[in-house]
Structures are given as C-alpha cells and as structure tokens.
Motif scaffolding. Structure first.
Motif, PDB file in Angstrom:
ATOM      1  N   GLY A 123       0.936  -1.255  -0.026  1.00 22.33           N
ATOM      2  CA  GLY A 123      -0.085  -0.032  -0.423  1.00 22.33           C
ATOM      3  C   GLY A 123       0.996   1.353   0.024  1.00 22.33           C
ATOM      4  O   GLY A 123       2.079   1.048  -0.203  1.00 22.33           O
ATOM      5  N   GLY A 124       0.396   1.951   0.342  1.00 20.88           N
ATOM      6  CA  GLY A 124       1.048   3.868   0.462  1.00 20.88           C
ATOM      7  C   GLY A 124       1.304   4.434  -1.120  1.00 20.88           C
ATOM      8  O   GLY A 124       0.422   3.481  -2.221  1.00 20.88           O
ATOM      9  N   GLY A 125       1.332   5.312  -0.455  1.00 23.06           N
ATOM     10  CA  GLY A 125       1.079   6.135  -1.784  1.00 23.06           C
ATOM     11  C   GLY A 125       2.929   6.911  -2.656  1.00 23.06           C
ATOM     12  O   GLY A 125       3.974   6.116  -2.268  1.00 23.06           O
ATOM     13  N   VAL A 156      -0.319   3.264  13.393  1.00 21.18           N
ATOM     14  CA  VAL A 156      -0.063   2.810  11.972  1.00 21.18           C
ATOM     15  C   VAL A 156       0.344   3.774  10.527  1.00 21.18           C
ATOM     16  O   VAL A 156       0.239   5.084  11.251  1.00 21.18           O
ATOM     17  CB  VAL A 156      -1.693   2.968  11.499  1.00 21.18           C
ATOM     18  N   THR A 157       1.477   3.984   9.817  1.00 22.72           N
ATOM     19  CA  THR A 157       2.465   4.838   9.126  1.00 22.72           C
ATOM     20  C   THR A 157       2.410   4.597   7.475  1.00 22.72           C
ATOM     21  O   THR A 157       2.453   2.858   7.441  1.00 22.72           O
ATOM     22  CB  THR A 157       3.449   4.796  10.095  1.00 22.72           C
ATOM     23  N   SER A 161       1.311   9.109   3.381  1.00 23.78           N
ATOM     24  CA  SER A 161       0.147  10.068   4.231  1.00 23.78           C
ATOM     25  C   SER A 161      -0.486  11.700   4.081  1.00 23.78           C
ATOM     26  O   SER A 161      -1.502  11.482   4.451  1.00 23.78           O
ATOM     27  CB  SER A 161      -0.096   8.750   5.326  1.00 23.78           C
ATOM     28  N   PRO A 162       1.101  12.020   4.596  1.00 25.72           N
ATOM     29  CA  PRO A 162       0.583  13.452   4.375  1.00 25.72           C
ATOM     30  C   PRO A 162      -0.212  13.962   3.408  1.00 25.72           C
ATOM     31  O   PRO A 162      -1.389  14.925   3.619  1.00 25.72           O
ATOM     32  CB  PRO A 162       1.885  13.874   5.572  1.00 25.72           C
ATOM     33  N   LEU A 163      -0.153  13.453   2.369  1.00 23.99           N
ATOM     34  CA  LEU A 163      -0.882  14.029   0.652  1.00 23.99           C
ATOM     35  C   LEU A 163      -2.409  13.256   1.781  1.00 23.99           C
ATOM     36  O   LEU A 163      -3.000  14.279   0.750  1.00 23.99           O
ATOM     37  CB  LEU A 163      -0.030  13.423  -0.057  1.00 23.99           C
ATOM     38  N   ASP A 164      -2.362  11.825   1.617  1.00 20.57           N
ATOM     39  CA  ASP A 164      -3.694  11.232   1.684  1.00 20.57           C
ATOM     40  C   ASP A 164      -4.037  10.671   2.936  1.00 20.57           C
ATOM     41  O   ASP A 164      -3.385   9.206   2.990  1.00 20.57           O
ATOM     42  CB  ASP A 164      -3.685  11.001   0.280  1.00 20.57           C
ATOM     43  N   GLY A 165      -4.174  10.525   3.737  1.00 20.40           N
ATOM     44  CA  GLY A 165      -4.186  10.100   4.841  1.00 20.40           C
ATOM     45  C   GLY A 165      -5.612   8.559   4.706  1.00 20.40           C
ATOM     46  O   GLY A 165      -5.772   8.084   6.246  1.00 20.40           O
ATOM     47  N   GLY A 166      -6.039   8.087   3.643  1.00 22.37           N
ATOM     48  CA  GLY A 166      -7.095   7.893   3.485  1.00 22.37           C
ATOM     49  C   GLY A 166      -6.837   6.378   3.719  1.00 22.37           C
ATOM     50  O   GLY A 166      -7.833   5.400   4.258  1.00 22.37           O
ATOM     51  N   GLN A 167      -5.548   5.288   3.364  1.00 29.08           N
ATOM     52  CA  GLN A 167      -5.395   3.793   4.177  1.00 29.08           C
ATOM     53  C   GLN A 167      -5.187   3.717   5.129  1.00 29.08           C
ATOM     54  O   GLN A 167      -5.366   2.825   5.612  1.00 29.08           O
ATOM     55  CB  GLN A 167      -3.938   4.195   2.715  1.00 29.08           C
ATOM     56  N   GLU A 168      -4.924   4.895   5.801  1.00 28.89           N
ATOM     57  CA  GLU A 168      -4.191   4.356   7.352  1.00 28.89           C
ATOM     58  C   GLU A 168      -5.603   4.639   8.274  1.00 28.89           C
ATOM     59  O   GLU A 168      -5.941   3.314   8.616  1.00 28.89           O
ATOM     60  CB  GLU A 168      -3.631   5.387   8.182  1.00 28.89           C
ATOM     61  N   ARG A 169      -6.435   5.441   7.339  1.00 28.91           N
ATOM     62  CA  ARG A 169      -8.130   5.670   8.568  1.00 28.91           C
ATOM     63  C   ARG A 169      -8.451   3.729   7.861  1.00 28.91           C
ATOM     64  O   ARG A 169      -9.668   3.316   8.984  1.00 28.91           O
ATOM     65  CB  ARG A 169      -8.546   6.353   8.023  1.00 28.91           C
ATOM     66  N   PRO A 183      -6.485   2.114  21.420  1.00 31.34           N
ATOM     67  CA  PRO A 183      -6.062   3.015  20.532  1.00 31.34           C
ATOM     68  C   PRO A 183      -5.156   2.781  19.742  1.00 31.34           C
ATOM     69  O   PRO A 183      -4.365   1.993  19.191  1.00 31.34           O
ATOM     70  CB  PRO A 183      -5.162   3.546  21.736  1.00 31.34           C
ATOM     71  N   ILE A 184      -5.707   3.720  18.933  1.00 32.06           N
ATOM     72  CA  ILE A 184      -5.005   4.140  17.313  1.00 32.06           C
ATOM     73  C   ILE A 184      -4.521   5.032  16.937  1.00 32.06           C
ATOM     74  O   ILE A 184      -4.882   5.856  16.875  1.00 32.06           O
ATOM     75  CB  ILE A 184      -6.289   3.018  16.166  1.00 32.06           C
ATOM     76  N   SER A 185      -3.018   5.092  16.912  1.00 27.89           N
ATOM     77  CA  SER A 185      -2.391   6.608  16.350  1.00 27.89           C
ATOM     78  C   SER A 185      -2.150   6.537  14.967  1.00 27.89           C
ATOM     79  O   SER A 185      -1.588   5.429  14.371  1.00 27.89           O
ATOM     80  CB  SER A 185      -1.087   6.549  17.321  1.00 27.89           C
ATOM     81  N   LEU A 186      -2.666   7.571  13.897  1.00 29.84           N
ATOM     82  CA  LEU A 186      -2.088   7.191  13.205  1.00 29.84           C
ATOM     83  C   LEU A 186      -1.678   8.594  12.351  1.00 29.84           C
ATOM     84  O   LEU A 186      -1.410   9.585  13.352  1.00 29.84           O
ATOM     85  CB  LEU A 186      -3.346   7.785  11.557  1.00 29.84           C
TER      86      LEU A 186
END
Length: 458
Positions: A123-125, A156-157, A161-169, A183-186
C-alpha cells in the motif's frame, strides 16, 4: 510566594502549573497577564495529578476561569521506560520502504518495552496518483488478528500519508474489526513528512496513550472539584495548549512541552519575543531560543529517549552543573542568529538581526550572574503555560503551481487549532512557510502552517 489578592478583590483569573520532577510551580495571573502570585511545592513522585492539586491549593483562593498544566511526565515515561503501552506497529508501504524496518535504530531496552510486533504491508502512495498502491486489506487483517490480545495500542504509518491519510484510516477500521477497540495512532494526524521520524512519533504517541488517558481523566476529575467551571488545558511541545480531550487523542504532542512553556514564560516576563533563554535547574541548564514569541524547534529533527521523532520540540543545548561559564557562553553563542539565509525549518529568527539578549530563569538562576533575571523567573514554566494560546499545525507536499494549496494548508492549521480547543472566532495564522524539495523530481514544495487562538471557554 509573591503577594496575591484575596477572594473578591480580583475577578476571574487563570492559573498555570508546571509539573517538574523535583518541584511543581504554579502561577496566578489576572486577565491582563499580570502575575498575582507564584508558588513552588515539592513534586509527588509519579503522580502529576497530585502535584497539580498541591500547587493549586497553595495559591491564594480565587475563582479560576482557566487552568493550564505543563506536563513533563510523557518525556520522563519514555526516557525511564516506564508506564508505556506495548504497541503493534503497522507500516503501509510495500517493497519501497522495506530497507529499514520499523523501530530500527531504537535503543534495545526501549524497543523491548514498547514493541508488540511490527509488520509492513503493501500500500502507500507517491507524489502522483498513479504511483499509489492499493492497501492489502487481507494482510492488515492478518496482522491485527495476530496482535489481538498482545498489543495494548496500535501505530499505523503510511508512505506519503500526509498527502492522503485515507489508507491509514482504512487500516484502522480493519484493525478495530479484528482486534477490538484499541487505541490507534495514525501518522497522518501528526503531520510530519519524513517517514521514519513520523513513524517513530506515532509509535511513541501510541505507547503514551495509557499515561495520557490516566492523566487527562485524573485532571478532569480533580479540577472539576477544585476549580469548578474552569477550562482546563495542557501544554504541548510547540509552545501552545490543547484540551484534555486532545491530549488523550494525541499524547505525543505533549513531548517537549516543559521546555516550551519555560521559553514562552521567560519571554513574557522579560517583555521579549526573541531571546536566548537559559533554564537553570538543579542538575543541568537547558539553553534554547525564543523566536517570534514561540520556541524555536530543533533543527534537523528532535529526539526523545534516543529516538528521532517528527514532532515540534524546542531545540535545546544541555549544559551540566556545576556550570562552566565558558561552556554556557559557547551554548549561547551557538544559538545566536547566523549571518546567512535561514535553513528550511530552522525557525523564525531573521539572519543579521543582531545578537539576542540572554534571559536566565529557573530555580537555580542565581548561579548565572549574566543576562536578564526577570521577576518570577523561578516559575517561568507555570507562567508560560498560563499565557500560551491553543495551537494547531498542518503540513503538506504539493506540486507547483497550486494556487489553492497555500490557503488549504492554512485552513487545515486553523481547523487543527479549533480541534485542540481554540475559540474558532479568534484563531489566527502565526506561521506559514514554503520549503522547496530539491531532492524530488519536478517542482514540489512542502507547505507548513501554524495557527493559534485564545482558549475556548465554552
């Protein structure tokens, strides 16, 4: 304790508290920022809520409109390897980022205290939409199932993802379905661009979730009885405040908040927006820079407990005690503005603006005869907490020309400040910068903005 007014002589006031390892300081200020009283009490080991209760109880009685608390306990938890949750670390990147594994370079004892397992999934961009890879949802589900019952929190990193955090969510939704309400940190919510530093900050954010939740709950319960009706905030590492709810969601933002409050308090007491500040403690002296009224962040990234993190944390030079005057003078000289252009991300100091004055604060300030010694400087951290605004920040990589991106980044920073507890009617942009990214193909820049405003008392 400096003179204070009795109940009824002064209206609604605000209090600042700085919880240190040895002493806890508290300050009482009126609406105009005038210091009415300061106190210093012995800290209760490993109990920041009790420290706050004792310090506020030692102040003259008043009706508090606001209480702002500076917490150094998050950094202490990391450096002492205590009170940290075990974290399952998920990286979304595929083969492009497998060269360096998650938690590589961490001190072995900290990694052992925190890690509940790591995994890298596809995944990832990239910088362009065609460079993005679909998230391997099955791999995320397998990882979550394997970590269920072992991990106490998840980090989750995602690549870019700073361009698009959709996959983290998306990954967070899968993890909750498989492992329950952990607890989940994105990483996208912490905002830093660099993958490893952002990942490290996200892992520490997740590891501190237990500490932050307990402190937020304890402060809410204690202060609702001690200061009924008061709005309660805690300090963060960029010299601003956030609500207790925001602390519970993003505990990593409190890292570095103690020095940040001291820098701001020193500037307020000395009437300066730009200065070198020496915070003289009993064991060491922390020397940092106040630039434009806010702490100048560490150049090239900050470190907590031996781990580089992508968080806004004041850049400090540590001078041990007993103080060597030459070593202190060298530290002050190193933090003066240089003659050349500013390096990207180096802060708000202007090149060639002249030598900055030295402001000396802290409980051991008497050991440094040089510089300005403002009244109430022994409690600069508490005063800095009391006078700080609520803040938010946002950064993003864009390809030029993108005429709408600058305002979009500024608006995201304003929205972040409101989510942290700022009054939406009062939020203003306090910093906006644009850094060319010459190492990327094409005309890419990193846009970064910071906003701040008065705390909301609603």
């Amino acid at each position: 304790m400096s003179p204070g007014s009795e109940r009824g002589q002064v209206g609604m006031v605000r209090a600042g508290v700085d919880v240190g390892p040895t002493n806890t300081d508290a300050a009482l200020l009126d609406d105009g920022g005038r210091v009415l009283a300061t106190v210093k009490v012995a800290s209760v080991p490993d109990d920041p809520v009790a420290c706050v209760r004792a310090a506020l109880g030692a102040l003259p009685p008043h009706e508090f409109a606001q209480v702002a608390v500076g917490l150094r306990g998050a950094a202490s938890a990391v450096t002492r390897r205590r009170g940290l949750r075990r974290v399952a670390v998920l990286r979304i990147s595929g083969e492009s980022a497998r060269g360096v594994r998650p938690l590589s370079g961490w001190p072995a004892d900290l990694r052992a205290a925190v890690s509940a397992g790591t995994e890298t999934v596809a995944g990832g961009g990239g910088l362009d939409r065609e460079d993005w890879t679909p998230l391997d949802r099955d791999a995320v589900a397998r990882f979550a199932a394997r970590m269920a019952g072992t991990a106490e929190a998840v980090a989750v990193t995602g690549l870019f993802s700073p361009l698009d955090g959709g996959q983290e969510r998306e990954a967070a939704e899968i993890i909750r379905a498989e492992a329950g309400d952990l607890p989940i940190s994105l990483s996208a919510e912490l905002g830093s661009i660099g993958l490893l530093e952002r990942e490290n900050a996200t892992v520490l954010d997740a590891a501190l979730s237990g500490f932050a939740g307990a402190v937020a709950e304890g402060l809410a319960e204690t202060l609702s009885g001690l200061c009924p009706g008061a709005a309660v905030f805690v300090t963060r590492g960029d010299g601003t405040l956030m609500s207790l709810e925001h602390l519970a969601r993003h505990p990593g933002l409190s890292l570095g908040s103690g020095p940040a409050s001291v820098l701001r308090g020193a500037g307020v007491l000395a009437g300066l927006d730009d200065a070198v500040v020496a915070d003289v403690g009993w064991a060491r002296v922390g020397v940092g820079v106040l630039a434009g009224g806010f702490p100048e962040e560490a150049v090239g990234g900050a470190g907590i407990g031996g781990v580089p993190v992508g968080l806004r944390i004041p850049g400090l030079i540590q001078v041990p005690r007993p103080i060597d005057p030459a070593e202190l003078a060298e530290a002050v000289d190193r933090l003066q503005p240089g003659p050349g252009p500013l390096q990207p991300g180096s802060g708000r100091l202007r090149p060639g603006q002249g030598r900055l004055p030295l402001v000396v604060v802290g409980g051991g300030a008497h050991a440094v005869p040089e510089g300005l010694h403002p009244e109430h400087g022994r409690c600069a951290g508490a005063i800095g907490a009391a006078v700080s605004p609520v803040g938010g920040q946002y950064e993003r990589i864009v390809r030029l020309p993108d005429t709408a991106a600058r305002e979009a980044v500024a608006e995201e920073a304003r929205a972040a400040a409101v989510r942290a507890g700022a009054d939406p009617r009062d939020v203003e942009l306090v910093e906006a910068d644009e850094t060319p990214l010459d190492y990327l193909p094409g005309s890419f820049v990193k846009l970064r903005a910071r906003a701040a405003g008065r705390p909301s008392h609603l």
